[in-house]
Enzyme design. Structure first.
Site, short mmCIF file in Angstrom:
data_model
loop_
_atom_site.label_atom_id
_atom_site.label_comp_id
_atom_site.label_asym_id
_atom_site.label_seq_id
_atom_site.Cartn_x
_atom_site.Cartn_y
_atom_site.Cartn_z
N ASP A 138 -1.90 4.88 7.31
CA ASP A 138 -2.44 6.03 8.03
C ASP A 138 -3.03 5.56 9.36
O ASP A 138 -2.38 5.62 10.40
CB ASP A 138 -3.50 6.71 7.15
CG ASP A 138 -3.97 8.05 7.69
OD1 ASP A 138 -3.73 8.34 8.88
OD2 ASP A 138 -4.58 8.82 6.94
N THR A 139 -4.24 5.02 9.35
CA THR A 139 -4.87 4.53 10.58
C THR A 139 -4.62 3.05 10.80
O THR A 139 -4.88 2.53 11.87
CB THR A 139 -6.39 4.75 10.55
OG1 THR A 139 -6.95 3.99 9.48
CG2 THR A 139 -6.72 6.24 10.39
N TRP A 198 0.42 9.96 -9.02
CA TRP A 198 -0.73 9.37 -9.69
C TRP A 198 -2.04 10.03 -9.28
O TRP A 198 -3.07 9.77 -9.87
CB TRP A 198 -0.78 7.86 -9.46
CG TRP A 198 -0.57 7.44 -8.03
CD1 TRP A 198 -1.51 7.27 -7.07
CD2 TRP A 198 0.68 7.13 -7.43
NE1 TRP A 198 -0.93 6.89 -5.89
CE2 TRP A 198 0.43 6.79 -6.07
CE3 TRP A 198 2.00 7.10 -7.88
CZ2 TRP A 198 1.42 6.43 -5.19
CZ3 TRP A 198 2.99 6.74 -6.98
CH2 TRP A 198 2.70 6.41 -5.66
N THR A 235 -6.29 0.63 9.65
CA THR A 235 -7.50 -0.20 9.62
C THR A 235 -7.62 -0.97 8.30
O THR A 235 -8.05 -2.13 8.31
CB THR A 235 -8.77 0.64 9.86
OG1 THR A 235 -8.82 1.71 8.92
CG2 THR A 235 -8.79 1.20 11.27
N VAL A 281 0.34 4.15 1.74
CA VAL A 281 0.47 4.83 3.03
C VAL A 281 -0.23 4.03 4.13
O VAL A 281 -1.30 3.47 3.92
CB VAL A 281 -0.06 6.28 2.96
CG1 VAL A 281 -1.54 6.33 2.69
CG2 VAL A 281 0.28 7.06 4.21
N TRP A 295 -1.11 15.15 4.71
CA TRP A 295 -1.70 14.54 3.53
C TRP A 295 -0.61 14.40 2.49
O TRP A 295 0.12 15.35 2.21
CB TRP A 295 -2.84 15.39 3.00
CG TRP A 295 -3.59 14.70 1.92
CD1 TRP A 295 -3.50 14.94 0.58
CD2 TRP A 295 -4.55 13.66 2.07
NE1 TRP A 295 -4.33 14.10 -0.12
CE2 TRP A 295 -4.99 13.30 0.78
CE3 TRP A 295 -5.06 12.97 3.16
CZ2 TRP A 295 -5.92 12.31 0.56
CZ3 TRP A 295 -6.00 11.98 2.94
CH2 TRP A 295 -6.42 11.66 1.65
N ASP A 350 0.86 -1.19 0.00
CA ASP A 350 0.00 0.00 0.00
C ASP A 350 0.89 1.23 0.00
O ASP A 350 2.06 1.17 0.40
CB ASP A 350 -0.91 -0.01 1.23
CG ASP A 350 -2.16 0.85 1.07
OD1 ASP A 350 -2.29 1.56 0.04
OD2 ASP A 350 -3.01 0.81 1.97
#
Length: 99
Positions: A10-11, A67, A13, A8, A62, A6
């Site tokens: 981030d969380t 892309w 989940t 990033v 962010w 992936d």
């Protein structure tokens, strides 16, 4: 063996869900690789037996990837120029880091 990739973390989940789903098929091992790991508390967890690799640990901003340039109203040339400005230490869009 399965490698989940992936851009990033981030969380976490989404990665947690992906690992849970992949493990249902019984692979011999699972690893996760991300381009950027955001340095912030995570809501999801990865099992201890999952190898985790991050290309870079970054602040919680962010990320604007090449892309996605059109989605932010920039062509790839404008995106690359902003990336060059960032590399020289320039501030770009306040909360947006250009990758």
């Amino acid at each position: 063996r399965v490698l989940i990739v992936d851009e990033v973390d981030d969380t976490r989940t989404t990665l947690e869900y992906a690992v849970e789903e992949v493990k249902k098929d019984g692979p011999s091992s699972v690893a996760v690789a991300v381009v950027h790991n955001k340095l912030k508390p995570k809501r999801g967890e990865l099992p201890a037996d999952v190898l985790y690799l991050a290309g870079e640990h970054v602040e919680d901003f962010w990320n604007c990837y090449p892309w996605d340039a059109d989605a932010y109203g920039r062509g790839i040339e404008a995106h690359e120029e902003l990336a060059r400005q960032c590399a020289r230490g320039g501030q770009v869009d306040g909360s947006c880091r250009i990758s």
